[in-house]
Design a protein around this motif. Structure first.
Motif, PDB file in Angstrom:
ATOM      1  N   UNK A  24       0.826  -1.205   0.000  1.00 58.26           N
ATOM      2  CA  UNK A  24       0.000   0.000   0.000  1.00 58.26           C
ATOM      3  C   UNK A  24       0.863   1.259   0.000  1.00 58.26           C
ATOM      4  N   UNK A  25       1.946   1.239   0.780  1.00 61.50           N
ATOM      5  CA  UNK A  25       2.855   2.393   0.803  1.00 61.50           C
ATOM      6  C   UNK A  25       3.499   2.607  -0.570  1.00 61.50           C
ATOM      7  N   UNK A  26       3.877   1.520  -1.239  1.00 63.80           N
ATOM      8  CA  UNK A  26       4.483   1.640  -2.569  1.00 63.80           C
ATOM      9  C   UNK A  26       3.486   2.215  -3.562  1.00 63.80           C
ATOM     10  N   UNK A  27       2.235   1.750  -3.505  1.00 58.96           N
ATOM     11  CA  UNK A  27       1.209   2.265  -4.410  1.00 58.96           C
ATOM     12  C   UNK A  27       0.921   3.734  -4.110  1.00 58.96           C
ATOM     13  N   UNK A  28       0.844   4.064  -2.813  1.00 56.54           N
ATOM     14  CA  UNK A  28       0.601   5.454  -2.442  1.00 56.54           C
ATOM     15  C   UNK A  28       1.707   6.375  -2.913  1.00 56.54           C
ATOM     16  N   UNK A  84       0.165   5.793   5.265  1.00 61.68           N
ATOM     17  CA  UNK A  84       0.315   4.954   6.451  1.00 61.68           C
ATOM     18  C   UNK A  84      -1.028   4.633   7.084  1.00 61.68           C
ATOM     19  N   UNK A  85      -1.905   5.622   7.161  1.00 60.25           N
ATOM     20  CA  UNK A  85      -3.220   5.396   7.771  1.00 60.25           C
ATOM     21  C   UNK A  85      -4.038   4.405   6.957  1.00 60.25           C
ATOM     22  N   UNK A  86      -4.070   4.605   5.647  1.00 61.18           N
ATOM     23  CA  UNK A  86      -4.848   3.705   4.783  1.00 61.18           C
ATOM     24  C   UNK A  86      -4.227   2.305   4.793  1.00 61.18           C
ATOM     25  N   UNK A 125     -14.375  14.957   1.523  1.00 63.25           N
ATOM     26  CA  UNK A 125     -13.996  13.777   0.745  1.00 63.25           C
ATOM     27  C   UNK A 125     -13.992  14.071  -0.748  1.00 63.25           C
ATOM     28  N   UNK A 126     -14.947  14.898  -1.187  1.00 62.87           N
ATOM     29  CA  UNK A 126     -15.004  15.259  -2.605  1.00 62.87           C
ATOM     30  C   UNK A 126     -13.746  16.030  -3.001  1.00 62.87           C
ATOM     31  N   UNK A 127     -13.250  16.857  -2.083  1.00 64.29           N
ATOM     32  CA  UNK A 127     -12.089  17.695  -2.383  1.00 64.29           C
ATOM     33  C   UNK A 127     -10.784  16.906  -2.468  1.00 64.29           C
ATOM     34  N   UNK A 128     -10.710  15.750  -1.816  1.00 66.23           N
ATOM     35  CA  UNK A 128      -9.429  15.028  -1.792  1.00 66.23           C
ATOM     36  C   UNK A 128      -9.087  14.426  -3.144  1.00 66.23           C
ATOM     37  N   UNK A 130      -9.071   7.120  -3.126  1.00 70.82           N
ATOM     38  CA  UNK A 130     -10.006   6.055  -3.493  1.00 70.82           C
ATOM     39  C   UNK A 130      -9.302   4.981  -4.321  1.00 70.82           C
ATOM     40  N   UNK A 131      -8.394   5.414  -5.205  1.00 66.69           N
ATOM     41  CA  UNK A 131      -7.613   4.444  -5.978  1.00 66.69           C
ATOM     42  C   UNK A 131      -6.696   3.639  -5.059  1.00 66.69           C
ATOM     43  N   UNK A 132      -6.091   4.321  -4.073  1.00 66.98           N
ATOM     44  CA  UNK A 132      -5.233   3.609  -3.126  1.00 66.98           C
ATOM     45  C   UNK A 132      -6.045   2.610  -2.303  1.00 66.98           C
TER      46      UNK A 132
END
Length: 327
Positions: A104-108, A119-121, A297-300, A305-307
């Motif tokens: 997940x960290x690599x994808x992020x 890290x949180x996700x 959430x819309x602003x992020x 969402x892809x992560x």
């Protein structure tokens, strides 16, 4: 007294949310009190702006009350139950958590996202959902919007897994026990695992819960390692506090696991402790839900969402491969 007076409105609000969530759970046992509490918090904050006077107590619920709940959660874990899964499955659980976080960290990083958000996700999706998000946040100190986004994604993708996993187990031809092992090793929240396990059958539910609780146990070493990493990699600012080597709530969580494993508590105490733990965590989840604003959430943008989607698929794939090898 002044401090308590400041905290009381928000604490009472979160307590009310917890009571309502528990009542919904009592009426519909398939609906987890913790998930209901998160959803109630999200609904309230997006329909009725919470006045500023509630904020100190809400913040206390999201941090201090949550940590007490996590400590008591340790009493639900018995090392003997985890050992009975076998060395192979325990290795799979460790690989899923470690591999899930690193992947997940690599994808992020490839998506250009902030380290704290990744890290949180990564932790929420790989360990135990919203509780892991909040636990890891205690040592990374992410922005409020990053915490809210991670929690919203845990709810979204973990809930989508509830109908998807039973369909895929049928498609892949998995037996009852392997199906339960996969559900426990891949789905984000304990409550979501319970819902999925119930759909797979009683035998699958039992092993799914044990595997998921083993993943919960991984929260302790992950928080310690992340805290150590943040201490080494973060800039040294004179006068600024640094993450503790071992957060107190993590030490308390491990201590409660050892207490439960030693069977020193009278059996009649355990239902009472579980009720208190559920109430505390429900209050904390309600407080965390209050931080999830749809407009934010819309602003992020699409990257979180892809992560979340990529991490869900990655963790599920790791778990399925591991379960297939050991079954």
């Amino acid at each position: 007294m002044t401090s308590l007076r400041r905290l009381l409105p928000g604490l009472l609000l979160c307590a009310g949310g917890a009571v309502l969530a528990v009542l919904v759970n009592r009426a519909v046992p398939t609906l987890s009190a913790l998930l209901v509490a998160i959803l109630l918090g999200i609904i309230v904050t997006n329909l009725v702006p919470v006045p500023p006077r509630f904020q100190p107590g809400v913040a206390c619920s999201a941090k201090r009350v949550l940590r007490i709940g996590i400590v008591l959660l340790g009493l639900q874990l018995v090392l003997g139950d985890i050992a009975r899964l076998g060395a192979g499955m325990v290795a799979v659980i460790v690989a899923v958590v470690a591999g899930g976080i690193l992947g997940s960290l690599a994808l992020g990083r490839a998506l250009g996202m902030a380290r704290t958000q990744c890290l949180l996700i990564a932790s929420g999706f790989s360990i135990c959902g919203a509780a892991a998000v909040a636990g890891v946040n205690s040592v990374v100190d992410a922005d409020e919007d990053e915490v809210a986004t991670a929690i919203a994604l845990v709810v979204l993708y973990g809930t989508l897994m509830i109908p998807v996993v039973p369909l895929l187990t049928h498609l892949f031809g998995l037996g009852t026990i392997p199906s339960g092992l996969w559900a426990g090793a891949s789905i984000h929240e304990v409550a979501q695992v319970v819902a999925t396990g119930a759909a797979l059958g009683p035998s699958a539910l039992k092993v799914a819960v044990v595997v998921k609780l083993a993943r919960v146990l991984m929260l302790a070493p992950v928080v310690v390692l992340v805290g150590a990493w943040m201490r080494r990699s973060g800039p040294v600012v004179p006068g600024a506090s640094r993450p503790p080597v071992v957060p107190l709530f993590v030490a308390g969580f491990v201590a409660m696991v050892l207490v439960a494993s030693a069977h020193v508590l009278p059996a009649e105490w355990l239902p009472v402790v579980k009720t208190v733990q559920t109430a505390l965590l429900a209050a904390a989840m309600f407080a965390l839900g209050l931080g999830v604003k749809v407009a934010s959430l819309v602003k992020v943008g699409p990257r979180p969402f892809l992560l979340g989607l990529g991490t869900t698929i990655w963790v599920a794939g790791l778990a399925l491969g591991g379960v297939t090898l050991v079954s």
